[in-house]
Design an enzyme around this catalytic site. Sequence first.
Site, mmCIF file in Angstrom:
data_model
loop_
_atom_site.group_PDB
_atom_site.id
_atom_site.type_symbol
_atom_site.label_atom_id
_atom_site.label_comp_id
_atom_site.label_asym_id
_atom_site.label_seq_id
_atom_site.Cartn_x
_atom_site.Cartn_y
_atom_site.Cartn_z
ATOM 1 N N LYS A 179 37.563 42.089 43.674
ATOM 2 C CA LYS A 179 37.102 40.161 43.143
ATOM 3 C C LYS A 179 37.230 40.567 41.692
ATOM 4 O O LYS A 179 36.914 39.627 41.765
ATOM 5 C CB LYS A 179 36.176 40.194 43.761
ATOM 6 C CG LYS A 179 35.871 40.091 45.179
ATOM 7 C CD LYS A 179 35.521 39.080 46.022
ATOM 8 C CE LYS A 179 35.365 39.651 47.726
ATOM 9 N NZ LYS A 179 34.990 40.991 47.872
ATOM 10 N N TYR A 205 32.142 37.141 61.544
ATOM 11 C CA TYR A 205 33.000 37.754 62.785
ATOM 12 C C TYR A 205 34.045 37.569 63.472
ATOM 13 O O TYR A 205 33.457 36.824 64.527
ATOM 14 C CB TYR A 205 31.841 39.321 62.744
ATOM 15 C CG TYR A 205 31.761 39.852 61.897
ATOM 16 C CD1 TYR A 205 32.040 40.612 60.876
ATOM 17 C CD2 TYR A 205 29.671 39.440 62.281
ATOM 18 C CE1 TYR A 205 31.357 41.254 60.014
ATOM 19 C CE2 TYR A 205 29.108 40.489 61.004
ATOM 20 C CZ TYR A 205 29.258 41.464 59.979
ATOM 21 O OH TYR A 205 28.535 41.761 59.021
ATOM 22 N N GLY A 223 43.816 37.201 31.252
ATOM 23 C CA GLY A 223 44.302 38.707 31.650
ATOM 24 C C GLY A 223 43.734 39.815 30.652
ATOM 25 O O GLY A 223 43.505 41.171 31.354
ATOM 26 N N THR A 256 34.736 50.377 48.053
ATOM 27 C CA THR A 256 33.131 50.003 47.701
ATOM 28 C C THR A 256 33.333 49.365 46.670
ATOM 29 O O THR A 256 33.724 47.968 46.389
ATOM 30 C CB THR A 256 33.986 51.036 46.095
ATOM 31 O OG1 THR A 256 34.388 51.332 45.721
ATOM 32 C CG2 THR A 256 33.886 52.948 46.943
#
Length: 276
Positions: free
Chosen positions: A95, A223, A100, A63
């Site tokens: 991503k 691709y 942190g 997703t």
Amino acid sequence: MSSSQTQTYAQRAAKHPNPSAKALLDTIERKKSNLCVSVDVTKGDEFLNVIDVVGPYVCLIKTHVDIIEDFETSLIEKLQALSAKHDFLIFEDRKFADIGNTVALQYSSGVHKIATWSHITNAHPVPGPSIVTGLASVGKPLGRGLLLLAEMSTKGSLATGTYTEEAVRMARAHSDFVIGFIAQRRMDGVGASAAQSVVDEDFLILTPGVGLDSRGDSMGQQYRTPKEVVTESGCDVIIVGRGIYGTGNGIDIQAVQTQAERYRAAGWAAYLDRIG
Ligand code: 5BU
């Protein structure tokens, strides 16, 4: 050839220490599917319809929850119900790429609360190891797994060479939470010193940029076929988006089902070729 490349998914599942990696490998074997469908649509209804149709053919649904225009919490409950109905795991392709403390908040909080529902997520290694410790502080107690972006599918990607090697070293140092990579090839032994034993490591390789009918798009995507990705490059999971739900306006649900079964069969045949 390295060991994890020639072992079956079941053999790898049996000894994988991370609960999400183990569950993914078990699901792949049970459903005979190494297909992950990337559902990049912007309307909640369409998102759920596509998932309900491809569900039987996938091990994993990927997703981008932030592209859904009419997002509400109930969408996640419906996604989880489909995950139980069709037996697949969920991967939010977030991503992460910050310090942190910030990624821990982005992962746990906000509108989407990704860590509460996504078995697997991913991060750019660019900030260094603190991104892994930040995400692990949230995800590890929940049994989640993290993928590092070691390579990308796009033309001109900067994630190559030493950057990729450093990503693998970072994963090796945090293999209790990092379960593998988004990459275009197997990473076994990449960046390892001669003295280091990496025989027992088992990183999963999930690979986007997969298509049977097209070699790319007009925005830099490239691709390769399931055979190139799984048989020749040793990757574990093919990630397919538009190859399955098309590029036009509106979605032809019958065609989506046909393509999902076609990609599942191609991915599985490529795996059987690899393990011999
Ligand atoms: P496509 O429609 O099969 O091209 O979609 C590919 C998906 O994989 C899309 O959601 C991207 O964000 C994602 N992706 C990618 O294409 N290439 C990469 O290197 C990474 C993610 Br990382």
